[in-house]
Each structure stands twice: as structure tokens, then as C-alpha cells.
Design an enzyme around this catalytic site. Structure first.
Site, PDB file in Angstrom:
ATOM      1  N   LYS A 289       0.850  -1.187   0.000  1.00 28.26           N
ATOM      2  CA  LYS A 289       0.000   0.000   0.000  1.00 28.26           C
ATOM      3  C   LYS A 289       0.889   1.242   0.000  1.00 28.26           C
ATOM      4  CE  LYS A 289      -4.137   1.841   2.247  1.00 28.26           C
ATOM      5  NZ  LYS A 289      -5.165   1.629   3.270  1.00 28.26           N
ATOM      6  N   GLU A 373     -19.641  -2.436  10.597  1.00 27.23           N
ATOM      7  CA  GLU A 373     -20.426  -1.491  11.396  1.00 27.23           C
ATOM      8  C   GLU A 373     -21.542  -2.168  12.180  1.00 27.23           C
ATOM      9  OE1 GLU A 373     -18.393   0.691   8.116  1.00 27.23           O
ATOM     10  OE2 GLU A 373     -19.683  -1.097   8.165  1.00 27.23           O
ATOM     11  N   ARG A 401     -25.261   1.617   7.519  1.00 30.02           N
ATOM     12  CA  ARG A 401     -25.184   0.181   7.280  1.00 30.02           C
ATOM     13  C   ARG A 401     -25.628  -0.628   8.494  1.00 30.02           C
ATOM     14  NH1 ARG A 401     -19.728  -1.269   4.178  1.00 30.02           N
ATOM     15  NH2 ARG A 401     -21.062  -1.846   2.456  1.00 30.02           N
TER      16      ARG A 401
END
Length: 635
Positions: A289, A373, A401
Site C-alpha cells: 500500500k 459497522e 449500514r
């Protein structure tokens, strides 16, 4: 040439779509990857954006465009912040400098932006479910195209990903899922042995030999079953000594990898070798990354989503004023120092939600549950019902969500869990997938909850203190992505009586302004402008959205001809709607209620300041709307 004086040169200047890319040699593709990285880094340094995730997928995207044929083939990304190179190399190279600017291209994939964007994405873990839809449509309609889902950057920590994975594996149809493993999800294992094994099990001769042996052992009656069982277990054991394949094979996928996700030649080779395998396939690649830009490689979390920064040093250009997020982080750490029952939960947003200090000082009381979540809400509710002071910090847009869990697991059980709802309202450049404009509307109908919105940093701290020590219900504190002028950590925190509003200014006329959170100060400033024009208004800080201060509200409705409600959120079902409902229920017919907020539209991307001005939610915009209403109706 563009507004930055930057013009792509070299190979990139000649690439106007995937077909141009397919003409290059592998050495040229390698140089192209470097040029794309430089372009991404330059533009994000000027505009801000998701730098580290997109730098890590450059070679993968080049390989995909080399082997597959979008838009006919459907390449679906999980969260578009991995797809900057995809935008550049399809049809948006020249527009890329407008990234995240008002009127420019989005920071995420959007169907309305390009024919190459089959499925838009701003929230994580959706790619596999979307891919299932595409492959089933292909079968039903009798069409001929490939479906590729690229997931990673932590998205595999979300439960929705496994629902899609389970469905895709059970369907048994041709599909390719690529896991971009950048240490944000499943651990890696890249080495000579695993590379050789991947080569072995994908080679056509190996597959043919395996099929022939399988067919032969099937003819050996009872003993054949034992041979097959032993062979399968031996193969699984051998592979799993080296690679984490068993999970994905249990889901019904043929597993390949892990391989180096920055080796274009190797990526192209494996993609070509497995392309025609008419089964669910799972390719595991390892990437870095932030690849190619040292500051982003060294601190991928910092450069995951970053504002403007100096390209040479990597230093982020910051404002010295504290944000609401900063103040929440400082306040919860302050309170936790004195109270060992305080715990904090977040869903893969430790830095974004301001919990770095808390996590560093109280690691045993900090829980990052990943992109989950729903789990965060249920987990936090259980902690609260177990006797802890549970604080769940989630962006407003992501809290959507977990709506069922808020109702079923928090409110219904009266769990005294505290929700720090960050990024409420307009967030700016991330656009419609990230604006937190619906939380008031979706939370307000739920019984047994408290909804608040602080006007400044001091009030945020006091509301958090109130929630910790004066509430028996789920307690929501919504605050915006912006700076705040007023914050004094040296003064002791104060409990605010539940449902208590604050009259900031008494007007002499029959006009009242009821403002919420981030709209309180602009409304107060607007009233001062109007005062100089002979329009005097009472201004109320409505810091409790639910319950409302019925005493003050009754007084306002009895004495006012005009009541303006100001909120940085949807007016459909929002705070203003609650005022109208109270007025109708209690027979207050003399006051005209005018709702100022966000109408029935998704708000596009742009700077927060630009969008608030466009929506009329600035000091001048609020003053103009009130002035025009009064002048038309007569004071």
C-alpha cells in the site's frame, strides 16, 4: 496543458484507452506503471484523495486491462479508492486533474461518469455481491463476458463480502475474485515455493493429469473413494502449509496464489492461464500500500485518505484550528484517564474518528472491529449492557449500514451505548457516498434514543460528558467534518440537562430561528446581518434534536409568525419535520414553519465551503432565505 501546468508525457501520453495499452511490451508496461504512479501522486498532492490504496494497485489494473476487455467485461472494484489508475487508463486521463473538484471526476467509481464503471462504490465490501449479480445476468441473458471482482484494502473484514463470496461459490459459475492483500486483510506469504506451487496447479498439463487421475480413481469401486479422499487431503495439506487457500476453497473457489501483485508479467501470465477455467476462481495477490511514494509506503494509514500535501517532503498541509474530530478524541481520552469503564469501538476508522490517542493510551479498552459497522453496534451495545461506558465512533454515512442493529440491539434494549457520529452533514470532496445528510432523518423515528448536535467544541465535550454520566438510553452525538473556534480543555466538563435548548439571542419581532449543530453559528451571524436591516429574530441553539425542549418550543410557536429551522441534513424527516409534527400535534396553527436544509437530492462532490454555499447554508445564504421569505410575506 491543465490548470496545474502538468501534461502527461512518455508512454502515458499515448494511452487513450485499454486498446493502446495492449500494444505495449512488458518492459514498456513497467515504465507505464511508474508514469501512472507519478501522475496519481502529483494530482492527489494538489487535490487530496485516496493516495496509498491506488498506488498499490497500479500493476494489477494494467494487467487486468491487458488481459480483459472492459467495458464488455465487467471489472468491479470494492471501494473505488483503489481505482485511480483504472480511471486514468480507461477514458479519464485528461480529466484526472479535476479529481474530487466540483464539476470534476469523482474520487470513486460512478456509472454516470464512464462506460467503464459498471458498478459504483464508495462503501466497502460490495464488490462480490455486485459481481454475483453480473454473472447471473450473464447466464440468464445468454451473454458472453467475464466478471472480475477486485476486493481488498480491508474490505474482506466486512461481513457483506462473505455473503457475496458464499453466493458466488455456491453458484459455481465462471467468475474471478482478486484479493488485493496489502496487509490490511489476510496475511501474506510470497516465496519461491508458493510461486512454484501456483505455477504448478495452474499449468494446463497439471490440470489435465489431475482430471485423468480423478476419473481413474473413480472407477476403482470402494478403494477408489479412499484414494480420492487421501489425495484431496494430501493436496489440501500441502497447499495450506504454504498458502491460506482452504477458507476460499471451502466457499467453492479454486484458489491461486499468493503472487507478487507488482510483477506485471507474472500477473498477466496467471490471469491468462486461469481465464478460461469455467469455475469460481480466487486469485490472491500481495501488494504494498502506497507503492512507489516513500512517505505513503512508510505510513499507509496517514496517506490512505489525505488532504493536500507537499510533493517533495510529503508533509500534509494542515490548518492549525482543531476539528470536531480532534476534540472528540481529546475529550474521550481525558475522561478515560479518570474512568476505567470507558471503552471505545470503531469500524476501521481509528485515525479518521480521532481515536489514535485513546488507542495508544488505553489499548486494552480500544476495539477496532474492521469494516463491520453492524458488529460494532451490537458489540458496543453488549458492552454497555454489561456495565461499561461504551462509545462507538462511526462516520454518519457508514452508520447507515447498521440501521437494523441500532433499532433491534441498541434502542429496543435501551442499551446506554454512546454513538459519536462523525462527518455528519457535508463532508466535501468524497461526495454523495460520504455526505452524512440522512442520520437525523433515519434516527429520529426510533424510540428510546437521544440525538444531539453540538454547536462548537466545548459543547461537544459537554455532550459527551453528559452521555457518559447522565443517560440511560442510546445517545447519539452528530458533528461535522470541519474546524471549531471554541474549545477550552482547561475548564471542567459540564452536564447538560437532557432535552435542554439554549436561547442565544432574544429578538424583538415575531421571527424565530431554530438551528442545529453546525448551523447555529451561521444562523446567529445571519440574524445580526438581518438586525441591521430591521429584521429582528430570536435564535435558539437546538442542541437536542430528540427529545426537543418542549417548553421553549411551545413559547416559540405561540409568539412567532415565522419559524425557520436550519439544519445541515435532509429536510425530509429531519429536525424541521419534527418541529412541524409537534406543531400539528399540539394545534399551533399561527406559526409558519420554513425548513432550510438539504432538499430531496444527492449532493455532488466539491469543497465543503463550495457545497454549503451552493445549498444556501452559509451565513449569507441563510440571511437571504429569511429576508426573501419575510419580504414576500410581510413581517
Amino acid at each position: 496543458m491543465n490548470e496545474f501546468g502538468y501534461l502527461p508525457t512518455g508512454l502515458l501520453a499515448k494511452i487513450n484507452g485499454p486498446e493502446d495499452l495492449k500494444k505495449l511490451s512488458f518492459d514498456e508496461l513497467k515504465y507505464l506503471a511508474e508514469e501512472v504512479r507519478d501522475y496519481i501522486t502529483f494530482v492527489v498532492s494538489k487535490n487530496g484523495g485516496h493516495l496509498a490504496p491506488s498506488l498499490g494497485t497500479v500493476e494489477l489494473i494494467i494487467a487486468l486491462l491487458y488481459v480483459y476487455n472492459p467495458p464488455k467485461d465487467k471489472i468491479i472494484f470494492d471501494v473505488g479508492h483503489q481505482a485511480y489508475a483504472y480511471k486514468i487508463l480507461t477514458d479519464r486521463k485528461d480529466k484526472f486533474v479535476t479529481l474530487r473538484k466540483r464539476g470534476g471526476i469523482s474520487g470513486f467509481l460512478r456509472r454516470s461518469e464512464s462506460q467503464y464503471d459498471f458498478f459504483g462504490a464508495g462503501h466497502a465490501s460490495t464488490s462480490l455481491s455486485a459481481a454475483c449479480g453480473a454473472l447471473c445476468a450473464r447466464e440468464i441473458l445468454g451473454e458472453d463476458y467475464r466478471v472480475v471482482a477486485v476486493i481488498g484494502d480491508g474490505a474482506l473484514t466486512g461481513g457483506l463480502a462473505y455473503e457475496g463470496l458464499n453466493n458466488a461459490g455456491a453458484l459455481g459459475k465462471e467468475i474471478l475474485v482478486i484479493l488485493n492483500d496489502n496487509k490490511m486483510s489476510i496475511s501474506k506469504n510470497v516465496g519461491a515455493l508458493s510461486k512454484y506451487l501456483t505455477y504448478l496447479i495452474t499449468h494446463p498439463k497439471y490440470r489435465k493429469l489431475k482430471e485423468e487421475i480423478w476419473e481413474l480413481t473413480g472407477r476403482l469401486s470402494h478403494i477408489g473413494r479412499h484414494v480420492r479422499t487421501f489425495a484431496r487431503k494430501f493436496e489440501d495439506s500441502l497447499k495450506n502449509m504454504i498458502v491460506p487457500s482452504i477458507l476460499f476453497e471451502e466457499f467453492g473457489f479454486n484458489y491461486y496464489g499468493p503472487i507478487d501483485g507488482h510483477n506485471i508479467k507474472e500477473l498477466v501470465k496467471i490471469l491468462k492461464e486461469i481465464k478460461d477455467i469455467n469455475l469460481p476462481k480466487f486469485l490472491h495477490i500481495i501488494t504494498v500500500k502506497g507503492k512507489g511514494y516513500r512517505p505513503a509506503e512508510d505510513n499507509s494509514c496517514k496517506y490512505h485518505g489525505v488532504g493536500r500535501f507537499d510533493l517533495e517532503s510529503g508533509e500534509v498541509i494542515l490548518c492549525e484550528k482543531p476539528t470536531f474530530t480532534d476534540i472528540f478524541g481529546a475529550s474521550i481520552a481525558e475522561f478515560a484517564e479518570k474512568d476505567e469503564k470507558i471503552v471505545a469501538i470503531t469500524a476501521a476508522m481509528k485515525t479518521g474518528c480521532g481515536l489514535n490517542m485513546f488507542a495508544s493510551r488505553f489499548p486494552e479498552r480500544f476495539f477496532d472491529v474492521g469494516i463491520a459497522e453492524e458488529h460494532a453496534v451490537v458489540f458496543g451495545s453488549s458492552l454497555a449492557l454489561s456495565g461499561l461506558k461504551s462509545v462507538v465512533a462511526i462516520y454518519s454515512t457508514f452508520l447507515q449500514r447498521a440501521y437494523d442493529c441500532i433499532i433491534h440491539d441498541a434502542a429496543l434494549q435501551k442499551a446506554p451505548v454512546i454513538f459519536a457520529v462523525d462527518r455528519a452533514g457535508i463532508v466535501g470532496e468524497d461526495g454523495p457516498t460520504h455526505h452524512g445528510i440522512f442520520d437525523i432523518s433515519y434516527l429520529r423515528p426510533i424510540p428510546n434514543i437521544i440525538i444531539t448536535a453540538p454547536r462548537n467544541g466545548n459543547e461537544l465535550r459537554n455532550l459527551l460528558y453528559t452521555a457518559l454520566y447522565n443517560s440511560e438510553y442510546p445517545f447519539f452525538i452528530r458533528y461535522p467534518r470541519t474546524y471549531t473556534e471554541e474549545f477550552d480543555i482547561t475548564s471542567g466538563p459540564q452536564k447538560i440537562p437532557l432535552g435542554c435548548w439554549e436561547i442565544l439571542k432574544r429578538g424583538t419581532g415575531n421571527i424565530a430561528i431554530l438551528a442545529v449543530g453546525s448551523m447555529v453559528n451561521p444562523s446567529l451571524e445571519a440574524s445580526n446581518i438581518l438586525e441591521n436591516e430591521g429584521i429582528s429574530a430570536t435564535v435558539v441553539n437546538c442542541r437536542f434534536i430528540k427529545p426537543m425542549d418542549e417548553k421553549i418550543l411551545e413559547e416559540i410557536l405561540k409568539t412567532s409568525k415565522y419559524v425557520f429551522t436550519i439544519e445541515e441534513g435532509s429536510i425530509i424527516g429531519g429536525f424541521g419535520a419534527g418541529i412541524s409534527e409537534f406543531s400539528d400535534k399540539n394545534g399551533f396553527s399561527s406559526a409558519r414553519i420554513i425548513k432550510i436544509g438539504i432538499t430531496d437530492n444527492f449532493v455532488e462532490h466539491g469543497s465543503r465551503e463550495e457545497l454549503l454555499e451552493l445549498l444556501g447554508l452559509t451565513t449569507s445564504g441563510i440571511a437571504e432565505k429569511i429576508r426573501n421569505t419575510i419580504l414576500k410575506g410581510g413581517a
